[in-house]
Design a protein around this motif. Structure first.
Motif, short mmCIF file in Angstrom:
data_model
loop_
_atom_site.label_atom_id
_atom_site.label_comp_id
_atom_site.label_asym_id
_atom_site.label_seq_id
_atom_site.Cartn_x
_atom_site.Cartn_y
_atom_site.Cartn_z
N ASP A 187 0.83 -1.20 0.00
CA ASP A 187 0.00 0.00 0.00
C ASP A 187 0.87 1.25 0.00
OD1 ASP A 187 -2.59 1.48 0.41
OD2 ASP A 187 -1.57 2.04 2.27
N ILE A 188 1.94 1.24 0.78
CA ILE A 188 2.83 2.40 0.81
C ILE A 188 3.53 2.58 -0.53
CG2 ILE A 188 4.95 3.30 1.86
CD1 ILE A 188 4.01 2.10 4.50
N LEU A 189 3.91 1.48 -1.17
CA LEU A 189 4.50 1.59 -2.50
C LEU A 189 3.55 2.32 -3.45
CD1 LEU A 189 6.22 -1.86 -3.13
CD2 LEU A 189 7.34 0.37 -3.13
N ARG A 190 2.29 1.93 -3.41
CA ARG A 190 1.31 2.58 -4.29
C ARG A 190 1.17 4.07 -3.94
NH1 ARG A 190 -1.20 -2.41 -3.01
NH2 ARG A 190 -1.21 -3.83 -4.80
N GLN A 192 3.95 -12.86 -6.16
CA GLN A 192 5.31 -12.40 -5.87
C GLN A 192 5.89 -11.61 -7.04
OE1 GLN A 192 7.04 -12.25 -3.19
NE2 GLN A 192 8.85 -11.42 -4.19
N LYS A 193 5.67 -12.11 -8.25
CA LYS A 193 6.19 -11.39 -9.42
C LYS A 193 5.51 -10.04 -9.57
CE LYS A 193 7.22 -11.72 -14.33
NZ LYS A 193 7.09 -12.47 -15.58
N ARG A 194 4.21 -10.01 -9.35
CA ARG A 194 3.48 -8.75 -9.44
C ARG A 194 3.96 -7.76 -8.40
NH1 ARG A 194 -2.62 -11.28 -10.28
NH2 ARG A 194 -2.43 -11.68 -12.55
N GLY A 195 4.31 -8.25 -7.21
CA GLY A 195 4.83 -7.37 -6.18
C GLY A 195 6.17 -6.77 -6.57
N ALA A 196 7.05 -7.60 -7.14
CA ALA A 196 8.34 -7.09 -7.60
C ALA A 196 8.15 -6.06 -8.71
CB ALA A 196 9.23 -8.24 -8.08
N GLU A 197 7.25 -6.36 -9.63
CA GLU A 197 7.00 -5.44 -10.74
C GLU A 197 6.38 -4.13 -10.26
OE1 GLU A 197 6.40 -8.76 -14.31
OE2 GLU A 197 4.65 -7.97 -13.23
N LEU A 198 5.58 -4.20 -9.19
CA LEU A 198 5.02 -2.97 -8.62
C LEU A 198 6.14 -2.09 -8.08
CD1 LEU A 198 2.74 -1.15 -7.51
CD2 LEU A 198 2.72 -2.62 -5.46
N GLY A 199 7.02 -2.66 -7.27
CA GLY A 199 8.12 -1.88 -6.72
C GLY A 199 9.00 -1.30 -7.81
N GLN A 200 9.31 -2.10 -8.83
CA GLN A 200 10.14 -1.62 -9.93
C GLN A 200 9.45 -0.48 -10.66
OE1 GLN A 200 10.94 -5.04 -12.37
NE2 GLN A 200 12.35 -5.96 -10.89
N ALA A 201 8.16 -0.63 -10.93
CA ALA A 201 7.43 0.40 -11.68
C ALA A 201 7.34 1.70 -10.90
CB ALA A 201 6.03 -0.11 -12.03
N VAL A 202 7.11 1.61 -9.59
CA VAL A 202 7.01 2.82 -8.77
C VAL A 202 8.34 3.56 -8.76
CG1 VAL A 202 6.77 3.67 -6.40
CG2 VAL A 202 5.10 2.05 -7.33
N PHE A 203 9.42 2.85 -8.53
CA PHE A 203 10.71 3.52 -8.45
C PHE A 203 11.16 4.04 -9.82
CE2 PHE A 203 12.01 0.82 -4.50
CZ PHE A 203 11.04 1.50 -3.76
N ALA A 204 10.75 3.34 -10.90
CA ALA A 204 11.10 3.80 -12.24
C ALA A 204 10.45 5.14 -12.58
CB ALA A 204 10.71 2.75 -13.28
N ARG A 205 9.37 5.49 -11.87
CA ARG A 205 8.73 6.78 -12.12
C ARG A 205 9.66 7.94 -11.79
NH1 ARG A 205 2.51 5.80 -9.86
NH2 ARG A 205 2.31 3.71 -10.73
N LEU A 206 10.64 7.70 -10.91
CA LEU A 206 11.60 8.75 -10.60
C LEU A 206 12.48 9.06 -11.81
CD1 LEU A 206 12.59 7.57 -7.02
CD2 LEU A 206 11.33 9.66 -7.59
#
Length: 257
Positions: A29-32, A77-91
């Motif tokens: 939730d915090i990642l989002r 698990q894969k979706r969770g990793a992809e979420l973190g990657q996508a959020v940080f890639a927004r930077l």
């Protein structure tokens, strides 16, 4: 509140991970919420850089919330990793630079968030680490890709495969951070950002994009990207102002145009 997003009086956006009782650990939730905050900052036209820090004096971010990682399907698990990657890639796509102000622990996802920022400053008590191997895991939010780009492949492998901690002085020595701040970390971050934010934001964005491409393309393709972006920068009004000011021996007045 787990995320605070404000504007400072001197024109910066400030994103604070505000969960000090859990060392600012990252839940999904915090990642989002971080992703939503970055998107909101992208729409602000009156800020010149994004500063990211953690509440309290113990941790920038202690990493993922391990309780959320237990008993998940491979798909989840894969979706969770992809979420973190996508959020940080927004930077990377943010039109302004970001500066991580690392106060205390930056472990796992916290270190990966810091590495995703354009720049990193740390207090003397900061400690970095990618300890996932100790849990039978590997970094999943970009750590295996960004750390080698910052410190080199051999050193990155050693840090990741041993899961060891990296203190602030070593982090500065190996290039994991840009500087170790003495005194007030927030003020140090503002002073650091002030070294580049006085220049034209569109031109700074062109420079960032050109350098980012260097790690992903062969030299001849990177040079073509540099030629394209330097031409784009040349067409800005700020470039005309900068060159005119140089000839006229005065300070340029950039307008981000």
């Amino acid at each position: 509140m787990t995320i605070d997003l404000t504007k400072t009086e001197d024109g910066y956006a400030l994103l604070t991970l505000n969960r000090p009782e859990a060392l600012n650990a990252l839940s999904f939730d915090i990642l989002r919420r971080i992703g939503a905050a970055i998107d909101e900052v992208a729409g602000w036209r009156d800020v010149r850089a994004l500063l990211i820090t953690g509440a309290g004096d113990k941790a920038f971010c202690a990493g993922a919330d391990i309780k959320e990682l237990r008993n998940r399907s491979l798909t989840d698990q894969k979706r969770g990793a992809e979420l973190g990657q996508a959020v940080f890639a927004r930077l990377d796509r943010l039109p302004i630079a970001s500066v991580a102000l690392v106060n205390g622990y930056a472990f796992g996802g916290g270190a990966e968030l810091a590495m995703a920022c354009t720049f990193r400053l740390a207090s003397p008590n900061a400690v970095f680490g990618l300890p996932e191997v100790k849990l039978g895991l590997i970094p999943g939010y970009g750590g295996t890709q960004r750390l080698p780009r910052l410190v080199g492949e051999a050193r990155a492998l050693e840090i990741i495969m041993t899961g060891r901690n990296v203190a602030a002085d070593e982090a500065e020595r190996i290039g994991l951070i840009n500087a170790m701040a003495q005194g007030d970390l927030m003020q140090a971050g503002r002073d650091f950002a002030g070294r580049f934010t006085r220049y034209s934001l569109p031109v700074l964005d062109c420079a960032r994009r050109a350098v980012q491409r260097a790690a992903d393309t062969p030299l001849h393709e990177g040079l073509q990207t540099e030629a394209d972006l330097s031409t784009l920068a040349y067409r800005t009004r700020d470039a005309e102002e900068g060159m005119a000011a140089f000839e006229e021996k005065r300070k340029p007045e950039f307008r981000d145009e």
